[in-house]
Design a protein around this motif. Structure first.
Motif, PDB file in Angstrom:
ATOM      1  N   GLN A  28       4.804 -31.932 -32.300  1.00  0.00           N
ATOM      2  CA  GLN A  28       4.412 -31.725 -33.694  1.00  0.00           C
ATOM      3  C   GLN A  28       3.044 -32.358 -33.934  1.00  0.00           C
ATOM      4  N   ASP A  29       2.085 -31.546 -34.307  1.00  0.00           N
ATOM      5  CA  ASP A  29       0.741 -32.008 -34.670  1.00  0.00           C
ATOM      6  C   ASP A  29       0.833 -32.666 -36.045  1.00  0.00           C
ATOM      7  N   CYS A  30       0.438 -33.945 -36.134  1.00  0.00           N
ATOM      8  CA  CYS A  30       0.576 -34.671 -37.403  1.00  0.00           C
ATOM      9  C   CYS A  30      -0.419 -34.210 -38.458  1.00  0.00           C
ATOM     10  N   THR A  31      -1.419 -33.402 -38.075  1.00  0.00           N
ATOM     11  CA  THR A  31      -2.381 -32.914 -39.063  1.00  0.00           C
ATOM     12  C   THR A  31      -1.924 -31.606 -39.712  1.00  0.00           C
ATOM     13  N   LYS A  32      -0.812 -31.064 -39.248  1.00  0.00           N
ATOM     14  CA  LYS A  32      -0.282 -29.819 -39.813  1.00  0.00           C
ATOM     15  C   LYS A  32       0.735 -30.121 -40.914  1.00  0.00           C
ATOM     16  N   GLU A  33       0.647 -29.390 -41.994  1.00  0.00           N
ATOM     17  CA  GLU A  33       1.558 -29.610 -43.114  1.00  0.00           C
ATOM     18  C   GLU A  33       2.927 -28.984 -42.879  1.00  0.00           C
ATOM     19  N   ASP A  34       3.000 -28.022 -41.969  1.00  0.00           N
ATOM     20  CA  ASP A  34       4.244 -27.292 -41.738  1.00  0.00           C
ATOM     21  C   ASP A  34       4.819 -27.620 -40.369  1.00  0.00           C
ATOM     22  N   SER A  35       6.082 -27.248 -40.209  1.00  0.00           N
ATOM     23  CA  SER A  35       6.741 -27.343 -38.914  1.00  0.00           C
ATOM     24  C   SER A  35       7.509 -26.053 -38.679  1.00  0.00           C
ATOM     25  N   TYR A  36       7.481 -25.601 -37.438  1.00  0.00           N
ATOM     26  CA  TYR A  36       8.221 -24.390 -37.070  1.00  0.00           C
ATOM     27  C   TYR A  36       9.609 -24.709 -36.522  1.00  0.00           C
ATOM     28  N   PHE A  37       9.946 -25.998 -36.414  1.00  0.00           N
ATOM     29  CA  PHE A  37      11.246 -26.362 -35.860  1.00  0.00           C
ATOM     30  C   PHE A  37      12.320 -26.284 -36.934  1.00  0.00           C
ATOM     31  N   PRO A  38      13.325 -25.434 -36.743  1.00  0.00           N
ATOM     32  CA  PRO A  38      14.418 -25.374 -37.713  1.00  0.00           C
ATOM     33  C   PRO A  38      15.268 -26.650 -37.640  1.00  0.00           C
ATOM     34  N   PRO A  39      15.976 -26.971 -38.696  1.00  0.00           N
ATOM     35  CA  PRO A  39      16.884 -28.127 -38.644  1.00  0.00           C
ATOM     36  C   PRO A  39      17.867 -27.986 -37.484  1.00  0.00           C
ATOM     37  N   ALA A  40      18.097 -29.086 -36.782  1.00  0.00           N
ATOM     38  CA  ALA A  40      19.038 -29.156 -35.654  1.00  0.00           C
ATOM     39  C   ALA A  40      18.654 -28.251 -34.488  1.00  0.00           C
ATOM     40  N   PHE A  41      17.395 -27.876 -34.370  1.00  0.00           N
ATOM     41  CA  PHE A  41      16.938 -27.009 -33.284  1.00  0.00           C
ATOM     42  C   PHE A  41      17.271 -27.584 -31.908  1.00  0.00           C
ATOM     43  N   ALA A  42      17.244 -28.895 -31.784  1.00  0.00           N
ATOM     44  CA  ALA A  42      17.506 -29.540 -30.491  1.00  0.00           C
ATOM     45  C   ALA A  42      18.892 -29.231 -29.950  1.00  0.00           C
ATOM     46  N   THR A  43      19.808 -28.857 -30.810  1.00  0.00           N
ATOM     47  CA  THR A  43      21.185 -28.612 -30.372  1.00  0.00           C
ATOM     48  C   THR A  43      21.324 -27.361 -29.511  1.00  0.00           C
ATOM     49  N   VAL A  44      20.307 -26.505 -29.462  1.00  0.00           N
ATOM     50  CA  VAL A  44      20.402 -25.305 -28.617  1.00  0.00           C
ATOM     51  C   VAL A  44      20.205 -25.628 -27.143  1.00  0.00           C
ATOM     52  N   PHE A  45      19.729 -26.844 -26.855  1.00  0.00           N
ATOM     53  CA  PHE A  45      19.472 -27.246 -25.477  1.00  0.00           C
ATOM     54  C   PHE A  45      20.587 -28.155 -24.983  1.00  0.00           C
ATOM     55  N   ALA A  46      20.987 -27.981 -23.751  1.00  0.00           N
ATOM     56  CA  ALA A  46      22.024 -28.826 -23.141  1.00  0.00           C
ATOM     57  C   ALA A  46      21.378 -29.956 -22.343  1.00  0.00           C
TER      58      ALA A  46
END
Length: 143
Positions: free
Chosen positions: A71-89
């Motif tokens: 995540q670039d801290c200079t960007k106002e938005d994020s493309y990561f949906p909530p709980a996105f990490a859960t799709v990875f094992a």
């Protein structure tokens, strides 16, 4: 050393981070396809910006030991949906990039909040240009 795959929006610093971790000269180039480094996998920003490309990211992550959401801290938005990490094992970490360009601590805090909402286990704050925080990430990957 653990192999990491980096996922994040276009221009978030994934390629520069791969170059820094591998001791290469820092040069900007737009990543057009999944690229393998010795200990990292670099993905195009489109993999996270377009939901229909999530499958490409998931398939590519099979070759990694850890997932790094960038995540670039200079960007106002994020493309990561909530709980996105859960799709990875696999373990999922967050990397806040470009901390040297932050106008305030609030920008870094917002980037951290985006990554926390995505469900990362641990967050690293880095500046690949000034080589800040990269050692801590490297040590994590070597552990």
């Amino acid at each position: 050393m653990k192999k990491i795959i980096f996922a994040g929006s276009t221009g978030s610093g994934k390629t520069t981070l791969c170059q820094r971790l591998h001791g290469q000269e820092i040069t900007y180039k737009k990543t057009q396809a999944v690229e393998n480094f010795e200990q990292a996998i670099d993905t195009p920003g489109e993999c996270i910006e377009n939901r229909y490309l999530y499958k490409m990211l998931l398939v590519s992550s099979v070759d990694a030991d850890v997932i790094g959401l960038v995540q670039d801290c200079t960007k106002e938005d994020s493309y990561f949906p909530p709980a996105f990490a859960t799709v990875f094992a696999k373990p999922v970490i967050g990397v806040v990039t470009k901390v040297e360009l932050a106008k305030s601590q609030e920008e870094i805090a917002q980037a951290r909040a985006y990554l926390e909402a995505a469900g990362v286990e641990r967050i690293f704050e880095v500046s690949t240009i000034e080589n800040v925080g990269v050692d801590a990430l490297q040590q994590y990957l070597e552990a």
